[in-house]
Design a protein around this motif. Sequence first.
Motif, PDB file in Angstrom:
ATOM      1  N   MET A 225       0.810  -1.212   0.000  1.00 31.69           N
ATOM      2  CA  MET A 225       0.000   0.000   0.000  1.00 31.69           C
ATOM      3  C   MET A 225       0.844   1.263   0.000  1.00 31.69           C
ATOM      4  O   MET A 225       0.311   2.368  -0.059  1.00 31.69           O
ATOM      5  CB  MET A 225      -0.920   0.014   1.230  1.00 31.69           C
ATOM      6  N   ARG A 226       2.159   1.132   0.073  1.00 34.16           N
ATOM      7  CA  ARG A 226       3.037   2.278   0.192  1.00 34.16           C
ATOM      8  C   ARG A 226       3.138   3.052  -1.114  1.00 34.16           C
ATOM      9  O   ARG A 226       3.035   2.489  -2.208  1.00 34.16           O
ATOM     10  CB  ARG A 226       4.437   1.834   0.620  1.00 34.16           C
ATOM     11  N   SER A 227       3.382   4.352  -1.003  1.00 34.59           N
ATOM     12  CA  SER A 227       3.644   5.193  -2.168  1.00 34.59           C
ATOM     13  C   SER A 227       5.153   5.320  -2.363  1.00 34.59           C
ATOM     14  O   SER A 227       5.940   4.872  -1.526  1.00 34.59           O
ATOM     15  CB  SER A 227       3.007   6.572  -1.978  1.00 34.59           C
ATOM     16  N   LEU A 228       5.564   5.957  -3.445  1.00 35.79           N
ATOM     17  CA  LEU A 228       6.994   6.094  -3.728  1.00 35.79           C
ATOM     18  C   LEU A 228       7.767   6.824  -2.630  1.00 35.79           C
ATOM     19  O   LEU A 228       8.826   6.364  -2.221  1.00 35.79           O
ATOM     20  CB  LEU A 228       7.195   6.801  -5.077  1.00 35.79           C
ATOM     21  N   PRO A 229       7.284   7.978  -2.133  1.00 34.29           N
ATOM     22  CA  PRO A 229       8.040   8.652  -1.071  1.00 34.29           C
ATOM     23  C   PRO A 229       8.267   7.778   0.159  1.00 34.29           C
ATOM     24  O   PRO A 229       9.342   7.817   0.766  1.00 34.29           O
ATOM     25  CB  PRO A 229       7.173   9.878  -0.744  1.00 34.29           C
ATOM     26  N   VAL A 230       7.271   6.970   0.532  1.00 35.80           N
ATOM     27  CA  VAL A 230       7.413   6.108   1.710  1.00 35.80           C
ATOM     28  C   VAL A 230       8.378   4.968   1.409  1.00 35.80           C
ATOM     29  O   VAL A 230       9.198   4.592   2.260  1.00 35.80           O
ATOM     30  CB  VAL A 230       6.040   5.557   2.143  1.00 35.80           C
ATOM     31  N   SER A 231       8.312   4.413   0.213  1.00 36.28           N
ATOM     32  CA  SER A 231       9.241   3.349  -0.159  1.00 36.28           C
ATOM     33  C   SER A 231      10.674   3.860  -0.196  1.00 36.28           C
ATOM     34  O   SER A 231      11.606   3.168   0.226  1.00 36.28           O
ATOM     35  CB  SER A 231       8.854   2.764  -1.520  1.00 36.28           C
ATOM     36  N   ILE A 232      10.851   5.063  -0.713  1.00 39.61           N
ATOM     37  CA  ILE A 232      12.194   5.656  -0.754  1.00 39.61           C
ATOM     38  C   ILE A 232      12.732   5.853   0.651  1.00 39.61           C
ATOM     39  O   ILE A 232      13.922   5.645   0.913  1.00 39.61           O
ATOM     40  CB  ILE A 232      12.156   6.997  -1.520  1.00 39.61           C
ATOM     41  N   ASN A 233      11.861   6.237   1.581  1.00 43.29           N
ATOM     42  CA  ASN A 233      12.290   6.449   2.963  1.00 43.29           C
ATOM     43  C   ASN A 233      12.820   5.171   3.595  1.00 43.29           C
ATOM     44  O   ASN A 233      13.661   5.222   4.497  1.00 43.29           O
ATOM     45  CB  ASN A 233      11.106   6.982   3.782  1.00 43.29           C
ATOM     46  N   SER A 234      12.342   4.024   3.118  1.00 44.91           N
ATOM     47  CA  SER A 234      12.788   2.758   3.701  1.00 44.91           C
ATOM     48  C   SER A 234      14.258   2.469   3.385  1.00 44.91           C
ATOM     49  O   SER A 234      14.868   1.606   4.030  1.00 44.91           O
ATOM     50  CB  SER A 234      11.914   1.612   3.181  1.00 44.91           C
ATOM     51  N   PHE A 235      14.841   3.152   2.412  1.00 43.43           N
ATOM     52  CA  PHE A 235      16.242   2.946   2.075  1.00 43.43           C
ATOM     53  C   PHE A 235      17.178   3.730   2.992  1.00 43.43           C
ATOM     54  O   PHE A 235      18.390   3.534   2.949  1.00 43.43           O
ATOM     55  CB  PHE A 235      16.514   3.349   0.623  1.00 43.43           C
ATOM     56  N   ALA A 236      16.638   4.629   3.782  1.00 43.11           N
ATOM     57  CA  ALA A 236      17.460   5.447   4.669  1.00 43.11           C
ATOM     58  C   ALA A 236      17.363   4.908   6.088  1.00 43.11           C
ATOM     59  O   ALA A 236      16.273   4.657   6.590  1.00 43.11           O
ATOM     60  CB  ALA A 236      17.005   6.905   4.628  1.00 43.11           C
ATOM     61  N   TYR A 243      24.498   3.856  -0.311  1.00 41.69           N
ATOM     62  CA  TYR A 243      24.140   5.161  -0.855  1.00 41.69           C
ATOM     63  C   TYR A 243      23.797   5.079  -2.341  1.00 41.69           C
ATOM     64  O   TYR A 243      22.956   5.836  -2.832  1.00 41.69           O
ATOM     65  CB  TYR A 243      25.278   6.149  -0.638  1.00 41.69           C
ATOM     66  N   GLY A 244      24.444   4.184  -3.065  1.00 39.40           N
ATOM     67  CA  GLY A 244      24.126   4.040  -4.475  1.00 39.40           C
ATOM     68  C   GLY A 244      22.679   3.634  -4.680  1.00 39.40           C
ATOM     69  O   GLY A 244      21.982   4.171  -5.547  1.00 39.40           O
ATOM     70  N   MET A 245      22.205   2.699  -3.860  1.00 34.74           N
ATOM     71  CA  MET A 245      20.818   2.266  -3.951  1.00 34.74           C
ATOM     72  C   MET A 245      19.871   3.386  -3.526  1.00 34.74           C
ATOM     73  O   MET A 245      18.797   3.567  -4.107  1.00 34.74           O
ATOM     74  CB  MET A 245      20.596   1.028  -3.078  1.00 34.74           C
ATOM     75  N   GLN A 246      20.274   4.152  -2.510  1.00 31.07           N
ATOM     76  CA  GLN A 246      19.460   5.276  -2.065  1.00 31.07           C
ATOM     77  C   GLN A 246      19.337   6.329  -3.170  1.00 31.07           C
ATOM     78  O   GLN A 246      18.241   6.850  -3.425  1.00 31.07           O
ATOM     79  CB  GLN A 246      20.059   5.896  -0.804  1.00 31.07           C
ATOM     80  N   PHE A 247      20.446   6.641  -3.818  1.00 28.79           N
ATOM     81  CA  PHE A 247      20.411   7.629  -4.900  1.00 28.79           C
ATOM     82  C   PHE A 247      19.546   7.138  -6.064  1.00 28.79           C
ATOM     83  O   PHE A 247      18.827   7.919  -6.691  1.00 28.79           O
ATOM     84  CB  PHE A 247      21.830   7.929  -5.391  1.00 28.79           C
ATOM     85  N   ALA A 248      19.616   5.840  -6.346  1.00 25.01           N
ATOM     86  CA  ALA A 248      18.801   5.279  -7.421  1.00 25.01           C
ATOM     87  C   ALA A 248      17.318   5.388  -7.071  1.00 25.01           C
ATOM     88  O   ALA A 248      16.491   5.758  -7.918  1.00 25.01           O
ATOM     89  CB  ALA A 248      19.184   3.825  -7.665  1.00 25.01           C
ATOM     90  N   ALA A 249      16.975   5.076  -5.828  1.00 24.16           N
ATOM     91  CA  ALA A 249      15.577   5.179  -5.395  1.00 24.16           C
ATOM     92  C   ALA A 249      15.093   6.624  -5.447  1.00 24.16           C
ATOM     93  O   ALA A 249      13.966   6.899  -5.885  1.00 24.16           O
ATOM     94  CB  ALA A 249      15.430   4.626  -3.972  1.00 24.16           C
ATOM     95  N   LEU A 250      15.937   7.549  -5.020  1.00 23.31           N
ATOM     96  CA  LEU A 250      15.568   8.964  -5.070  1.00 23.31           C
ATOM     97  C   LEU A 250      15.372   9.430  -6.510  1.00 23.31           C
ATOM     98  O   LEU A 250      14.454  10.209  -6.802  1.00 23.31           O
ATOM     99  CB  LEU A 250      16.646   9.808  -4.384  1.00 23.31           C
ATOM    100  N   THR A 251      16.216   8.957  -7.405  1.00 26.56           N
ATOM    101  CA  THR A 251      16.085   9.334  -8.814  1.00 26.56           C
ATOM    102  C   THR A 251      14.785   8.801  -9.397  1.00 26.56           C
ATOM    103  O   THR A 251      14.092   9.506 -10.143  1.00 26.56           O
ATOM    104  CB  THR A 251      17.276   8.804  -9.617  1.00 26.56           C
ATOM    105  N   ILE A 252      14.437   7.564  -9.064  1.00 25.10           N
ATOM    106  CA  ILE A 252      13.191   6.974  -9.556  1.00 25.10           C
ATOM    107  C   ILE A 252      11.989   7.790  -9.086  1.00 25.10           C
ATOM    108  O   ILE A 252      11.025   7.991  -9.834  1.00 25.10           O
ATOM    109  CB  ILE A 252      13.067   5.512  -9.084  1.00 25.10           C
ATOM    110  N   GLY A 253      12.047   8.275  -7.850  1.00 26.77           N
ATOM    111  CA  GLY A 253      10.928   9.050  -7.317  1.00 26.77           C
ATOM    112  C   GLY A 253      10.897  10.496  -7.778  1.00 26.77           C
ATOM    113  O   GLY A 253       9.820  11.095  -7.882  1.00 26.77           O
TER     114      GLY A 253
END
Length: 279
Positions: A225-236, A243-253
């Motif tokens: 049920m999560r949205s992109l911003p919430v999913s991205i937050n799970s990487f932090a 950090y590479g995965m975090q940057f990729a998730a941020l770019t996708i969002g």
Amino acid sequence: MDIHNKIPRGWRIYAQIFLILFTMITLLPLIWMLYSSFKLQGEIMLFPMSLPKEPTIRNYLQAWEIGNMGQSFINSVIYAGVGTGITVFLAIAASYALTKFGYKSSKIYYSIFALGLLITVNSVIAPLFILETRIGLYNTRLGVILPYVTFGLPMAILLACSYIKGIPDSLIEAAIIDGANYLQIFWKLILILSTPVVATIAILSFLRNWNEFVLVFILTSGQHMRSLPVSINSFAGRLNQDYGMQFAALTIGTLPMILFYIGAHNMIIKGFGEGALKE
């Protein structure tokens, strides 16, 4: 005389320098995030500011799979799209009634909607969570979309009222004389004439809903049920330092919103210039 000729040359140079610096400050972090998303963790730690020596899409593949970002992307589209559609329809309909029906209570209702601007998500999130839990809306898409609409309506109605108030009453009177009822006038006249402000409300509401974090984070629990911003937050977090995965998730969002704004910014300016600020 052109207004630019009235501005001293020195001030114009200062303004241009300021705008260039502001643009650089805004764009450089985004550019750094973008090219860092193609670097592995070790390269980011050793050479944080350099361009990737061996670009890789591994970060994107891992972020997409681990963060379940495909489902999160679909959820964001549903939340933002449906919430925006309902907000636009209710705002135009309410503004039509408030400005053209001539009720004595219209000013009271308008003031109530205006007071809604003072209510923030953080101030009501606790009672909203309890309410949705008790009525069975917790962890449902409807439980997210309804608050989206509620918090988006005050500003949308203020913008729509300002525009629809400027539509000549003679047009509505002529339509009534021709045999049209109020519902037909709404669909065939008000909505068509209100296209600029409809576009403005739709774009601003969509951007707001897409980037919203707190409501989805509190009112949903399942990852599906999560949205992109919430999913991205799970990487932090302390347990996740890739950090590479975090940057990729941020770019996708972030990238969809940048592309959306690039394509729609002219409509926003046009809507404000021709409709939202019309008196």
